[in-house]
Design a protein around this motif. Structure first.
Motif, mmCIF file in Angstrom:
data_model
loop_
_atom_site.group_PDB
_atom_site.id
_atom_site.type_symbol
_atom_site.label_atom_id
_atom_site.label_comp_id
_atom_site.label_asym_id
_atom_site.label_seq_id
_atom_site.Cartn_x
_atom_site.Cartn_y
_atom_site.Cartn_z
ATOM 1 N N GLY A 172 68.131 -9.062 -70.110
ATOM 2 C CA GLY A 172 67.681 -8.920 -68.587
ATOM 3 C C GLY A 172 67.293 -10.207 -67.570
ATOM 4 O O GLY A 172 67.476 -11.177 -68.190
ATOM 5 N N MET A 173 67.381 -9.871 -66.125
ATOM 6 C CA MET A 173 66.409 -11.096 -65.407
ATOM 7 C C MET A 173 65.041 -10.866 -64.950
ATOM 8 O O MET A 173 64.609 -9.840 -65.528
ATOM 9 N N TYR A 174 64.955 -12.468 -65.682
ATOM 10 C CA TYR A 174 63.162 -12.811 -65.440
ATOM 11 C C TYR A 174 62.751 -13.425 -64.366
ATOM 12 O O TYR A 174 63.806 -14.150 -63.689
ATOM 13 N N TYR A 175 62.146 -13.538 -63.657
ATOM 14 C CA TYR A 175 61.570 -13.648 -62.301
ATOM 15 C C TYR A 175 60.157 -14.427 -62.718
ATOM 16 O O TYR A 175 58.732 -14.178 -62.911
ATOM 17 N N CYS A 176 60.101 -15.906 -62.377
ATOM 18 C CA CYS A 176 58.923 -16.559 -61.926
ATOM 19 C C CYS A 176 58.518 -16.862 -60.621
ATOM 20 O O CYS A 176 59.556 -17.694 -59.996
ATOM 21 N N VAL A 177 57.645 -16.613 -60.420
ATOM 22 C CA VAL A 177 57.368 -16.684 -58.792
ATOM 23 C C VAL A 177 55.520 -17.619 -58.932
ATOM 24 O O VAL A 177 54.960 -17.222 -59.765
ATOM 25 N N ALA A 178 56.034 -18.427 -57.142
ATOM 26 C CA ALA A 178 54.757 -19.529 -57.435
ATOM 27 C C ALA A 178 54.514 -19.462 -56.329
ATOM 28 O O ALA A 178 54.822 -19.293 -55.165
ATOM 29 N N THR A 179 52.649 -18.890 -56.308
ATOM 30 C CA THR A 179 52.042 -19.036 -54.681
ATOM 31 C C THR A 179 50.822 -19.507 -54.676
ATOM 32 O O THR A 179 50.558 -19.577 -55.642
ATOM 33 N N ASN A 180 50.634 -19.704 -53.596
ATOM 34 C CA ASN A 180 49.332 -20.632 -53.254
ATOM 35 C C ASN A 180 48.773 -19.761 -51.703
ATOM 36 O O ASN A 180 47.675 -20.913 -51.236
ATOM 37 N N GLY A 181 49.529 -19.417 -51.037
ATOM 38 C CA GLY A 181 48.907 -18.462 -49.779
ATOM 39 C C GLY A 181 48.831 -19.483 -48.353
ATOM 40 O O GLY A 181 49.081 -19.173 -47.342
ATOM 41 N N VAL A 182 50.130 -20.772 -48.860
ATOM 42 C CA VAL A 182 50.667 -21.533 -48.013
ATOM 43 C C VAL A 182 51.606 -20.641 -47.295
ATOM 44 O O VAL A 182 52.042 -20.969 -45.900
ATOM 45 N N SER A 183 53.283 -20.315 -48.047
ATOM 46 C CA SER A 183 53.561 -19.771 -47.761
ATOM 47 C C SER A 183 54.786 -18.733 -48.192
ATOM 48 O O SER A 183 52.792 -17.730 -48.813
ATOM 49 N N GLU A 184 55.591 -17.949 -48.154
ATOM 50 C CA GLU A 184 56.018 -16.585 -49.246
ATOM 51 C C GLU A 184 56.148 -16.897 -50.280
ATOM 52 O O GLU A 184 55.762 -16.199 -51.620
ATOM 53 N N GLY A 185 55.802 -18.065 -50.849
ATOM 54 C CA GLY A 185 56.111 -18.467 -52.667
ATOM 55 C C GLY A 185 57.552 -19.191 -52.783
ATOM 56 O O GLY A 185 58.283 -18.599 -51.408
ATOM 57 N N SER A 186 57.424 -19.297 -53.988
ATOM 58 C CA SER A 186 58.496 -19.210 -54.581
ATOM 59 C C SER A 186 58.841 -18.745 -55.779
ATOM 60 O O SER A 186 58.424 -18.551 -56.270
ATOM 61 N N ARG A 187 60.046 -18.425 -55.632
ATOM 62 C CA ARG A 187 60.528 -17.686 -57.671
ATOM 63 C C ARG A 187 61.941 -18.481 -57.534
ATOM 64 O O ARG A 187 62.934 -18.611 -56.774
ATOM 65 N N ARG A 188 61.940 -18.366 -59.333
ATOM 66 C CA ARG A 188 63.560 -18.411 -59.444
ATOM 67 C C ARG A 188 63.644 -17.442 -60.931
ATOM 68 O O ARG A 188 62.672 -16.750 -61.403
ATOM 69 N N ASN A 189 64.808 -16.824 -60.643
ATOM 70 C CA ASN A 189 65.172 -16.112 -62.026
ATOM 71 C C ASN A 189 65.420 -17.057 -63.206
ATOM 72 O O ASN A 189 66.296 -17.769 -63.276
ATOM 73 N N VAL A 190 65.167 -16.030 -64.238
ATOM 74 C CA VAL A 190 65.403 -17.008 -64.978
ATOM 75 C C VAL A 190 66.903 -15.554 -66.301
ATOM 76 O O VAL A 190 65.771 -14.804 -66.448
ATOM 77 N N ALA A 191 67.563 -16.109 -66.836
ATOM 78 C CA ALA A 191 68.646 -15.404 -67.353
ATOM 79 C C ALA A 191 67.951 -14.593 -68.607
ATOM 80 O O ALA A 191 68.451 -16.393 -68.972
ATOM 81 N N VAL A 192 67.667 -14.393 -69.479
ATOM 82 C CA VAL A 192 67.483 -14.042 -70.890
ATOM 83 C C VAL A 192 68.838 -13.182 -71.630
ATOM 84 O O VAL A 192 69.216 -12.298 -70.913
ATOM 85 N N GLU A 193 69.260 -14.092 -72.663
ATOM 86 C CA GLU A 193 70.470 -13.525 -72.919
ATOM 87 C C GLU A 193 70.167 -12.987 -74.579
ATOM 88 O O GLU A 193 68.921 -14.052 -74.709
ATOM 89 N N VAL A 194 70.242 -11.818 -75.251
ATOM 90 C CA VAL A 194 69.987 -11.739 -76.629
ATOM 91 C C VAL A 194 70.935 -11.504 -78.041
ATOM 92 O O VAL A 194 72.010 -10.742 -76.793
ATOM 93 N N GLU A 195 71.594 -12.262 -78.668
ATOM 94 C CA GLU A 195 72.748 -12.354 -79.291
ATOM 95 C C GLU A 195 72.596 -10.668 -80.158
ATOM 96 O O GLU A 195 71.277 -10.641 -80.783
ATOM 97 N N PHE A 196 73.458 -9.961 -80.448
ATOM 98 C CA PHE A 196 73.408 -8.629 -81.235
ATOM 99 C C PHE A 196 74.651 -8.172 -81.921
ATOM 100 O O PHE A 196 75.504 -8.234 -80.538
ATOM 101 N N PRO A 197 74.848 -8.120 -82.676
ATOM 102 C CA PRO A 197 75.966 -6.990 -82.894
ATOM 103 C C PRO A 197 76.530 -5.763 -82.151
ATOM 104 O O PRO A 197 75.477 -5.517 -81.947
#
Length: 360
Positions: free
Chosen positions: A202-227
């Motif tokens: 599924g989709m994971y979110y990396c969120v970076a914050t330091n109080g200066v702004s609303e922060g920055s976010r990156r979506n990380v897609a995780v795919e798992v191979e299975f039969p």
């Protein structure tokens, strides 16, 4: 640097015309932190400066021979030398304080600033103040963007960010689902998933914050191979003759599966008796539907939904048997009073042909 030394030589030479008590820095601003677009003031008080020049200098940084940044002379006494509209200089003769004001702060203003009183070519007194600019988080390009892994593998998701103060990194999943760590939030640059399962995809979110702004976010897609894994919502179905019936199977698989339908080990293709439709409900779930058109006696029996990818094959069976009354849906639509049914178009056509034959 040679040009700066020449200026200092001329200024110091002009001051060495009379002996006086050596000057000293009595006060200099502590390290200053400012926001982008804000204003910062650096103060420097010099006692016994007399006619000796008092300078503000922006210190350069040494990155190497080619990238070295040189010192920049900003002012001498009450004269602003830097041709920069954002810089201003104030001099208070009573306190002998020189205030360097920088407005509309830019990230390039971050540096060490030196207040120097030049006594002669070899002698000077000075103090420094560090101007640090608060910067919003920016997630680095070397952070993970997507991952494809097989079941039971170890997976690492990396997230790094620049900014000041140093950003804090947190991890979340889509819809606030629990992380493989067992919690909804994980703090740290590296999220490790041990023995990854298909449920971890599924989709994971990396969120970076330091109080200066609303922060920055990156979506990380995780795919798992299975039969393929097949589920059948209705393994046993009943329908009356000459009415349509839908057979359905749900397939989870990655890579995406190839789905085929069989009746008594014979592959079914689209024709006047069958119609197949397949659509993807999520990245790894496929809904396959086999519609049996105007059911005939020979179409009763066991059907097989088969799904395959390079990791394996799965099958599930659905039994279609006869019913004396039509089953809705999809065989008919309700009309008129309760319990009334409208046969399929195919059934109506068949009935019409029968009536015509009787009249003849």
């Amino acid at each position: 640097m040679a040009a700066l030394n020449t200026v200092l030589l001329l200024l110091a030479s002009a001051a060495i015309v009379s002996a006086q008590r050596n000057p000293e820095i009595s006060y200099i601003s502590q390290d200053v932190v400012a926001d982008i677009g804000g204003t910062a003031e650096l103060k420097c008080s010099v006692q016994f400066a007399g006619s000796f020049p008092v300078l503000w200098i922006k210190k350069g940084k040494e990155y190497g021979d080619e990238d070295e940044q040189k010192d920049v002379l900003i002012s001498t006494n009450s004269i602003l030398l830097a041709r920069e509209s954002r810089f201003a200089l104030r001099h208070d003769p009573e306190s002998t304080t020189y205030t360097l004001q920088i407005s509309d702060i830019q990230d390039t203003d971050q540096a060490t600033y030196e207040c120097r009183c030049q006594i002669n070519l070899q002698t000077s007194v000075s103090g420094t103040a560090e101007l640090t600019v608060r910067l919003p988080p920016v997630i680095s390009d070397n952070s993970t963007r997507s991952v494809i892994a097989g079941e039971k593998q170890r997976v690492e998701l990396h997230c790094h960010a620049t900014g000041f103060p140093p950003p804090e990194i947190t991890w979340r999943r889509d819809n606030n689902a629990l992380l493989p760590t067992g919690s909804a939030i994980y703090r740290g640059n590296v999220l490790v998933i041990h023995n990854i399962k298909k449920e971890d995809r599924g989709m994971y979110y990396c969120v970076a914050t330091n109080g200066v702004s609303e922060g920055s976010r990156r979506n990380v897609a995780v795919e798992v191979e299975f039969p393929p894994v097949i589920s059948v919502p209705r393994p046993t179905l009943r329908q009356a003759l000459q009415y349509d019936m839908d057979l359905e199977c749900l397939v989870e698989a990655y890579p995406p599966p190839r789905i085929t339908w069989l009746k008594e080990d014979i592959v079914i293709n689209d024709n006047s008796h069958y119609k197949m439709t397949t659509f993807t409900t999520t990245d790894q779930t496929t809904d396959s539907n086999l519609r049996v058109l105007s059911v005939e006696y020979k179409q009763y029996g066991q059907y097989t939904c088969r799904a395959s990818n390079r990791l394996g094959i799965a099958e599930a069976q659905i039994q279609l048997t006869e019913s004396y009354e039509p089953v809705c849906p999809p065989a008919c639509n309700v009309y008129g009073g309760a319990g009334a049914v409208l046969p399929s178009v195919t059934a109506l056509a068949t009935a019409l042909v029968a009536v015509v034959a009787v009249r003849r």
